[in-house]
Design a protein around this motif. Structure first.
Motif, short mmCIF file in Angstrom:
data_model
loop_
_atom_site.label_atom_id
_atom_site.label_comp_id
_atom_site.label_asym_id
_atom_site.label_seq_id
_atom_site.Cartn_x
_atom_site.Cartn_y
_atom_site.Cartn_z
N LEU A 138 -4.78 31.30 -8.04
CA LEU A 138 -6.23 31.47 -8.15
C LEU A 138 -6.90 30.43 -7.27
CD1 LEU A 138 -6.39 31.76 -12.06
CD2 LEU A 138 -6.21 33.62 -10.38
N CYS A 139 -7.67 30.87 -6.30
CA CYS A 139 -8.33 29.95 -5.38
C CYS A 139 -9.48 29.24 -6.10
CB CYS A 139 -8.85 30.69 -4.16
SG CYS A 139 -9.57 29.60 -2.92
N VAL A 140 -9.44 27.93 -6.13
CA VAL A 140 -10.46 27.12 -6.79
C VAL A 140 -11.55 26.71 -5.79
CG1 VAL A 140 -10.90 24.95 -8.00
CG2 VAL A 140 -8.84 26.27 -8.51
N ALA A 141 -11.13 26.23 -4.64
CA ALA A 141 -12.10 25.76 -3.65
C ALA A 141 -11.44 25.74 -2.28
CB ALA A 141 -12.62 24.37 -4.01
N ARG A 142 -12.28 25.82 -1.24
CA ARG A 142 -11.81 25.75 0.13
C ARG A 142 -12.64 24.69 0.85
NH1 ARG A 142 -10.77 31.79 2.25
NH2 ARG A 142 -8.75 30.87 2.76
N PHE A 143 -12.00 23.97 1.76
CA PHE A 143 -12.65 22.81 2.37
C PHE A 143 -12.53 22.87 3.88
CE2 PHE A 143 -10.95 21.78 -1.78
CZ PHE A 143 -12.04 21.21 -2.42
N GLY A 144 -13.60 22.44 4.54
CA GLY A 144 -13.62 22.45 6.00
C GLY A 144 -14.34 23.66 6.54
N ARG A 145 -14.34 23.80 7.82
CA ARG A 145 -15.01 24.91 8.48
C ARG A 145 -14.05 26.07 8.66
NH1 ARG A 145 -18.43 21.88 13.34
NH2 ARG A 145 -19.71 20.55 11.97
N SER A 146 -14.58 27.26 8.48
CA SER A 146 -13.77 28.46 8.61
C SER A 146 -13.35 28.66 10.06
CB SER A 146 -14.55 29.68 8.12
OG SER A 146 -13.84 30.86 8.39
N VAL A 188 -10.14 15.70 -1.71
CA VAL A 188 -9.71 14.62 -2.61
C VAL A 188 -10.83 14.25 -3.57
CG1 VAL A 188 -9.03 12.20 -2.69
CG2 VAL A 188 -8.00 13.73 -1.00
N ARG A 189 -12.07 14.19 -3.07
CA ARG A 189 -13.19 13.87 -3.95
C ARG A 189 -13.43 14.98 -4.97
NH1 ARG A 189 -18.53 12.96 -1.48
NH2 ARG A 189 -19.02 12.58 -3.66
N TYR A 190 -13.27 16.19 -4.54
CA TYR A 190 -13.43 17.31 -5.47
C TYR A 190 -12.41 17.18 -6.60
CZ TYR A 190 -13.69 22.10 -7.23
OH TYR A 190 -13.83 23.21 -8.03
N ILE A 191 -11.18 16.89 -6.28
CA ILE A 191 -10.13 16.75 -7.29
C ILE A 191 -10.47 15.61 -8.24
CG2 ILE A 191 -7.71 16.11 -7.61
CD1 ILE A 191 -7.19 17.58 -4.92
N ARG A 192 -10.94 14.50 -7.69
CA ARG A 192 -11.25 13.34 -8.52
C ARG A 192 -12.44 13.58 -9.43
NH1 ARG A 192 -11.86 9.86 -4.67
NH2 ARG A 192 -14.13 9.89 -4.55
N SER A 223 -18.67 21.24 0.11
CA SER A 223 -19.07 20.04 0.84
C SER A 223 -19.86 19.17 -0.13
CB SER A 223 -19.91 20.39 2.06
OG SER A 223 -20.32 19.22 2.74
N LEU A 224 -19.32 18.03 -0.49
CA LEU A 224 -19.95 17.17 -1.48
C LEU A 224 -20.86 16.16 -0.80
CD1 LEU A 224 -16.88 16.45 -3.75
CD2 LEU A 224 -18.66 18.14 -4.09
N LEU A 225 -22.04 15.98 -1.35
CA LEU A 225 -22.92 14.95 -0.84
C LEU A 225 -22.40 13.59 -1.27
CD1 LEU A 225 -26.41 16.54 -1.63
CD2 LEU A 225 -25.24 16.42 0.59
N PRO A 226 -22.59 12.57 -0.42
CA PRO A 226 -22.12 11.24 -0.80
C PRO A 226 -22.85 10.74 -2.04
CG PRO A 226 -23.50 11.15 1.16
CD PRO A 226 -23.23 12.59 0.89
N PRO A 227 -22.15 10.07 -2.93
CA PRO A 227 -22.80 9.57 -4.15
C PRO A 227 -23.74 8.42 -3.83
CG PRO A 227 -20.59 8.67 -3.95
CD PRO A 227 -20.76 9.65 -2.83
N PRO A 228 -24.60 8.09 -4.78
CA PRO A 228 -25.48 6.94 -4.55
C PRO A 228 -24.65 5.71 -4.20
CG PRO A 228 -26.14 8.14 -6.52
CD PRO A 228 -24.85 8.74 -6.07
N HIS A 229 -25.09 4.99 -3.16
CA HIS A 229 -24.31 3.86 -2.65
C HIS A 229 -25.14 2.59 -2.75
CE1 HIS A 229 -21.44 1.61 -0.34
NE2 HIS A 229 -22.35 1.32 0.57
N SER A 230 -24.58 1.56 -3.33
CA SER A 230 -25.28 0.30 -3.50
C SER A 230 -24.77 -0.70 -2.47
CB SER A 230 -25.05 -0.25 -4.91
OG SER A 230 -25.52 -1.58 -5.01
N VAL A 231 -25.66 -1.15 -1.60
CA VAL A 231 -25.28 -2.14 -0.60
C VAL A 231 -24.92 -3.46 -1.28
CG1 VAL A 231 -26.07 -3.43 1.42
CG2 VAL A 231 -26.70 -1.03 1.15
N LEU A 232 -25.66 -3.80 -2.34
CA LEU A 232 -25.37 -5.05 -3.05
C LEU A 232 -23.97 -5.02 -3.67
CD1 LEU A 232 -28.78 -5.82 -4.81
CD2 LEU A 232 -27.79 -6.91 -2.78
#
Length: 693
Positions: free
Chosen positions: A668-676, A537-541, A4-13
């Motif tokens: 080889l399992c790299v990552a799993r996403f979502g709730r079990s 998708v974010r993890y892949i990127r 679960s990735l935290l959202p990156p810093p976001h600039s309103v401007l």
């Protein structure tokens, strides 16, 4: 553990800057498109005497020219940002005098309309502007809809990444006409961002809503009275079905705009361009409508062509001119629409691919895929459910699926249509004049509804292009009784109806999309709250190298993937389908050995694993992405039979179990996403292919 990735810093401007860029691009694009179209009509001698109609037809012809120009340039391999930007700047310079003159005309018209004293129509005008502004707001949010992420925005993004427009064998929907998508592609190339280009598509829809309102005003003025056109335009724009298709990158707003202008062209203007010129305009508009969606061939092209043919056969002294008008309509349509079937003809031998398979065949298409596609897109077999029954469901918001407590149950949706699009239609026949227009438009609307009911899979939004005509008829009916003591009652009723139907959509939509559209919330955080796929998708990127190549299984929404992917829609052949099917059948036969001869079972299973790994290596695949819930949904939804033989939706049971065994033993399992889930599985798994380098 799930990622679960935290959202990156976001600039309103920064977000506000992006929105300013999109609005500036939209303003320039509208001025350029209308100026280009008016120039073309002026050179052809087809400009109308009416200023509003000049701008409407100019915008439509300009959009048609730009869309086809982008398609031709992309087909020639010129789909890269520098070339598109150079072409846009050149066109801007050439059209600058006309654009400045057009902007002056619009400012003068705005001052003149601003001097009017709105009374009864003030709330309706406010609602119209509110709906358009709300649609613009949705243009600042990231795309969400499945069809958009699979095709409408994904196809332009794919063309931009490839640097050319070519037949996309993995996505059958990319073989459909793509006039609307060409606008998004141009915006993607100009901004250098596929996300901004996709958002630009919704901004275009907002402009198209207002343009269709103006077209309703023009058509009402031409056929009935200006008051009729104004009411019809508000009825159309405030309809929930119209709003639902405008706030995502759907083509129905563009299809409706072109189709209404085709009708407007056939309402016989008194001045220029004359009957033959009007037929040319109608042919171009019909080509624009059919360039957005195949159903427009039935909704727009066939009815207008049939009307001209009847006049040519039974036109009396006007037979010769009517025959010439029919030829003009046919030629204009054929020329302007031909790029789309010619592309399919060159790639598959079928100009209407994937339609008309029984007549033309077509590429990789076969009888099984045709059966699956027909089941999903033809008129439902349970035709006993009448149009009246469905209409009650749409107007009351009781269109649900299944029964509560059952799998697949969907709660009732909000009402799709409001009663004003039909309620007063019968009263139009009691108008003193002109009854000929009432009968002609009624026949057109009935033909469109019957085509929708008999030749499509009856998705409610496919009816949106019919609404401008039905709204014109309903508005003509309501003005017959909008007088005397009924006037204040009807005024209040119209306000209440539209406020309830459109207002509720606006409030709920703003609550959902407001923070991200305003730039307060980042698109990444917004998506992560909705779906685990976006975390993947974010993890892949952010975590995988740039040179990886993904094989997607159970996933066709490719828009947000910025790495090369192998995939297929449910109707296309997946790159691993043949191997999984063949190995699945053999693996099923081997299960008898699991107890009697476990060594033989294990040895042969390792051989199958090695063979499948070799296939992945040959395809250049480095990682495998599996969306298990989506895979199961596709398999359940699209399974069918052909000649009594079952056809799986995605893969047979044997192939599915082969995939499960393969990923457990060889990947080889790299990552799993979502709730079990209850059985310990996760919605999305990402695997690495061993020894891929």
């Amino acid at each position: 553990m799930p990622v679960s990735l935290l959202p990156p810093p976001h600039s309103v401007l920064f977000a506000l800057g992006e929105r300013a860029l999109l609005l500036a691009l939209l303003a320039v694009a509208v001025l350029m498109t209308v100026s280009l179209g008016r120039l073309a009509l002026d050179l052809a001698g087809l400009e109308s005497d009416d200023r509003t109609e000049r701008d409407l037809f100019g915008g439509a012809v300009g959009g048609l020219l730009i869309g086809l120009g982008v398609f031709v340039a992309g087909s020639l391999g010129l789909m890269n940002p520098p070339v598109i930007r150079a072409g846009a700047v050149t066109l801007l310079i050439l059209l600058m005098p006309r654009m400045r003159r057009l902007a002056g005309e619009w400012r003068a018209a705005g001052r003149a309309s601003g001097a009017l004293r709105w009374t009864v129509d003030l709330p309706l005008t406010a609602l119209l502007l509110l709906v358009v502004a709300f649609t613009l707001l949705f243009g600042f949010a990231p795309p969400l809809d499945y069809d958009v992420l699979e095709y409408h925005a994904a196809a332009p993004a794919h063309y931009l990444a490839e640097g050319r427009i070519a037949f996309w064998s993995s996505n059958v929907y990319a073989a459909f006409p793509e006039l609307y998508e060409m606008g998004m592609l141009a915006a993607m190339a100009l901004t250098g961002s596929k996300l901004l280009g996709a958002q630009f598509g919704v901004l275009v829809n907002a402009v198209l809503l207002f343009a269709t309102f103006l077209a309703c005003v023009a058509a009402g003025r031409r056929a009935f009275a200006p008051r009729v056109g104004f009411l019809a335009g508000v009825f159309y724009v405030a309809c929930p079905a119209t709003l639902d298709t405008a706030v995502v990158q759907y083509v129905e707003p563009a299809q409706s705009f072109f189709a209404l202008l085709a009708v407007l062209a056939m309402l016989r203007p008194r001045g220029a361009p004359g009957p033959v010129g009007a037929a040319v305009l109608a042919g171009l508009m019909a080509a624009g409508s059919a360039g957005c969606k195949y159903p427009a061939l039935l909704f727009c092209v066939v009815p207008i062509g049939a009307w001209l043919a009847i006049r040519a056969i039974a036109g009396g002294t006007e037979r010769g001119r009517a025959g010439l008008a029919l030829l003009a309509f046919t030629a204009a349509f054929a020329i302007a629409w031909s790029p789309w079937p010619l592309r399919n003809l060159a790639a598959t031998g079928n100009p209407l691919y994937p339609l008309a398979y029984a007549t033309f065949g077509g590429g990789e298409w076969d009888a099984d895929r045709e059966a699956r596609f027909a089941q999903a897109h033809r008129s439902p077999p349970n035709a006993a459910q009448t149009i009246g029954d469905r209409a009650v469901r749409w107007f009351t918001g009781t269109e649900g699926e299944g029964t509560p407590g059952q799998e697949g149950f969907a709660p009732p949706e909000l009402p799709t249509f409001h009663p004003l699009v039909l309620l007063f239609w019968p009263l139009a026949f009691f108008a003193a004049a002109p009854r000929r227009a009432v009968f002609a438009l009624t026949l057109l609307a009935l033909a469109q509804v019957l085509c929708w009911y008999g030749f499509t899979h009856q998705v409610p939004r496919f009816l949106v292009p019919v609404l401008p005509v039905t709204c014109l008829l309903s508005a003509q009916g309501i003005v017959q009784v909008w007088k005397g003591y009924l006037a204040p009652v009807l005024t209040l009723a119209v306000w209440v109806f539209l406020a309830l139907y459109a207002g509720f959509r606006l409030v709920m939509g703003f609550a959902f999309i407001g923070p991200v559209a305003a730039g307060v919330e980042s698109p990444e955080a917004f998506h992560s709250e909705l779906d685990a796929r976006h975390d993947a998708v974010r993890y892949i990127r952010e975590r995988l190298p740039a040179d990886v190549r993904l094989c997607l299984i159970g996933e066709a929404q490719t828009f947000f993937f910025d790495r090369p992917v192998l995939f297929a829609t449910v109707f296309n052949a997946h790159p691993l389908a043949a191997a999984l099917e063949a190995q699945g059948r053999e693996q099923a036969a081997l299960f008898d050995l699991q107890d009697s001869d476990p060594d033989a079972f294990d040895r042969r299973t390792r051989e199958l694993d090695a063979s499948l790994l070799s296939t992945l290596h040959a395809l250049g695949v480095t990682h495998v992405y599996i969306d298990w819930p989506e895979l199961e949904r596709l398999n359940r939804t699209y399974a069918c039979t052909r000649d009594g033989v079952p056809i799986p939706g995605v893969m047979s049971t044997a192939a599915y179990w082969r995939l499960l065994l393969f990923k457990q033993r060889a990947l080889l399992c790299v990552a799993r996403f979502g709730r079990s889930g209850e059985n310990g599985t996760y919605p999305v798994d990402l695997f690495e292919v061993p020894d891929y380098r």
